[in-house]
Motif scaffolding. Structure first.
Motif, short mmCIF file in Angstrom:
data_model
loop_
_atom_site.label_atom_id
_atom_site.label_comp_id
_atom_site.label_asym_id
_atom_site.label_seq_id
_atom_site.Cartn_x
_atom_site.Cartn_y
_atom_site.Cartn_z
N ARG A 185 0.83 -1.21 0.00
CA ARG A 185 0.00 0.00 0.00
C ARG A 185 0.86 1.26 0.00
N ILE A 186 1.95 1.22 0.76
CA ILE A 186 2.84 2.38 0.81
C ILE A 186 3.51 2.59 -0.54
N MET A 187 3.95 1.50 -1.17
CA MET A 187 4.61 1.61 -2.47
C MET A 187 3.65 2.15 -3.54
N ILE A 188 2.42 1.66 -3.54
CA ILE A 188 1.43 2.12 -4.52
C ILE A 188 1.15 3.60 -4.33
N TRP A 189 1.05 4.04 -3.08
CA TRP A 189 0.80 5.46 -2.82
C TRP A 189 1.97 6.30 -3.29
N GLN A 190 3.20 5.83 -3.07
CA GLN A 190 4.37 6.60 -3.45
C GLN A 190 4.53 6.71 -4.97
N MET A 191 3.99 5.76 -5.72
CA MET A 191 4.14 5.78 -7.17
C MET A 191 3.36 6.91 -7.83
N GLY A 192 2.33 7.39 -7.18
CA GLY A 192 1.56 8.49 -7.72
C GLY A 192 0.47 8.04 -8.68
N SER A 193 -0.73 8.53 -8.47
CA SER A 193 -1.84 8.16 -9.34
C SER A 193 -2.99 9.15 -9.15
N PHE A 194 -3.80 9.30 -10.21
CA PHE A 194 -5.01 10.11 -10.14
C PHE A 194 -6.26 9.22 -10.15
N ALA A 195 -6.06 7.92 -10.08
CA ALA A 195 -7.19 6.99 -10.11
C ALA A 195 -8.03 7.13 -8.85
N MET A 196 -9.33 6.90 -9.01
CA MET A 196 -10.28 6.91 -7.89
C MET A 196 -10.30 8.25 -7.16
N ARG A 197 -10.01 9.31 -7.88
CA ARG A 197 -10.12 10.66 -7.30
C ARG A 197 -11.33 11.35 -7.91
#
Length: 341
Positions: A185-197
């Motif tokens: 979860r931490i790695m996915i957050w750090q990768m950056g994304s605009f999904a589900m916003r």
């Protein structure tokens, strides 16, 4: 061609990119339909009965808020990058070297690991905590730099920022190793994304965007003078240390809010300001707005690639920007070395 006209042309092109971003995807929607849906929702204009209600929901509830968030976020990063490169007199300078991303990542990691939720704000606990940690990190870097060097020279700020970034990254790595179940979860957050916003994220980002932009635009003349060096700036009556501290805080507001809401998205803050300087020159009155336009457009395009290249799956936006930005970074560095030789 005047700079104002260049900015106007850039704004028109960016609107077309936003329309394309809201139209293209796994469910292809005609750009004309996208514009019709937006006009219907914003100005209550009658909607063509041939437009599927499902497409209306896709455009208004899913794609448009995501695209607008990407555009504003990319613009915030680009403006921060333009300011950092100017006040630090370094074409490779970035707001991330001030510790914003490291602080925000640590704050987000703590929330992910602990599962703590602040009452009344629920799911926004993570972004708000990330923003608070990112802003606090930059303030600590500014205070520490000022204590070491009252004039807050460029090298002092960069060195202090790097030291604190490495220290906070080490803390986050240690926590991730201890609580390995939350590592993904931490790695996915750090990768950056605009999904589900959604629209709530756009509304949350806008106040930080307004405050940061207003603060930066207030010091455009001082930034013009700072580019000539500290000695000339002081002789012109500019309090270099005070101006740098204020600009660093405004950069932290812009970058910290983006990192907190979307994760770490690199290289937009490096590419867009350089492109803007090539097009419009170094006067910050024009450079900052064009950097915002180019950064926002680049962010929308990279997000479009991230969600379409392996559709229906998605790639992290941070990975796409890194694939573009790393060669760009190397080109700037080696060109600079070649010029010196």
């Amino acid at each position: 061609m005047t700079n104002s006209r260049r900015i106007t042309i850039g704004a028109v092109i960016s609107l077309l990119i936003i329309a394309a971003g809201a139209s293209l995807g796994s469910s292809g929607i005609n750009p004309a339909e996208t514009v019709a849906v937006i006009l219907h929702k914003v100005f209550n204009l009658p909607l063509n009965g041939k437009i599927d209600a499902r497409n209306v929901s896709i455009v208004w509830l899913l794609r448009l808020p995501r695209v607008l968030l990407a555009f504003i976020a990319g613009g915030c990063l680009a403006m921060s990058g333009a300011v950092c490169q100017s006040i630090l007199l370094n074409p490779l300078a970035s707001p991330y070297i001030l510790g914003v991303s490291s602080g925000a990542s640590l704050g987000a990691g703590i929330i992910i690991i602990s599962g703590f939720t602040i009452p009344f704000i629920g799911g926004f606990t993570l972004p708000l905590t990330g923003f608070a940690f990112g802003l606090a990190t930059v303030l600590i870097v500014a205070v520490f730099s000022s204590a070491i060097d009252r004039s807050m020279s460029n090298n002092t700020i960069i060195l202090c920022g790097m030291v604190f970034s490495l220290f906070l990254n080490a803390l986050l790595t240690t926590l991730s190793a201890i609580f390995s179940d939350d590592l993904r979860r931490i790695m996915i957050w750090q990768m950056g994304s605009f999904a589900m916003r959604g629209w709530s994220h756009v509304r949350l980002l806008i106040p930080f965007f307004v405050i940061g932009t207003a603060g930066i635009m207030r010091y455009t003349k001082e930034m013009d003078i700072l580019t000539f060096g500290d000695e000339q700036a002081k002789s012109a009556g500019v309090e270099t240390g005070a101006v740098r501290r204020k600009l660093l805080v405004f950069c932290a507001v812009l970058t910290g809010s983006v990192v907190a809401l979307c994760g770490v998205i690199g290289f937009v803050d490096l590419i867009a300001p350089h492109a803007a300087r090539k097009i419009i020159g170094s006067r910050h009155k024009h450079l900052i707005p064009l950097s915002f336009i180019l950064g926002g457009s680049l962010s929308v395009l990279t997000d479009l690639v991230a969600r379409t290249v392996i559709s229906p799956s998605e790639l992290p936006v941070g990975a796409i920007t890194a694939l573009i930005g790393a060669p760009f970074f190397a080109w700037i560095y080696f060109r600079k070395v070649k010029v010196k030789m």
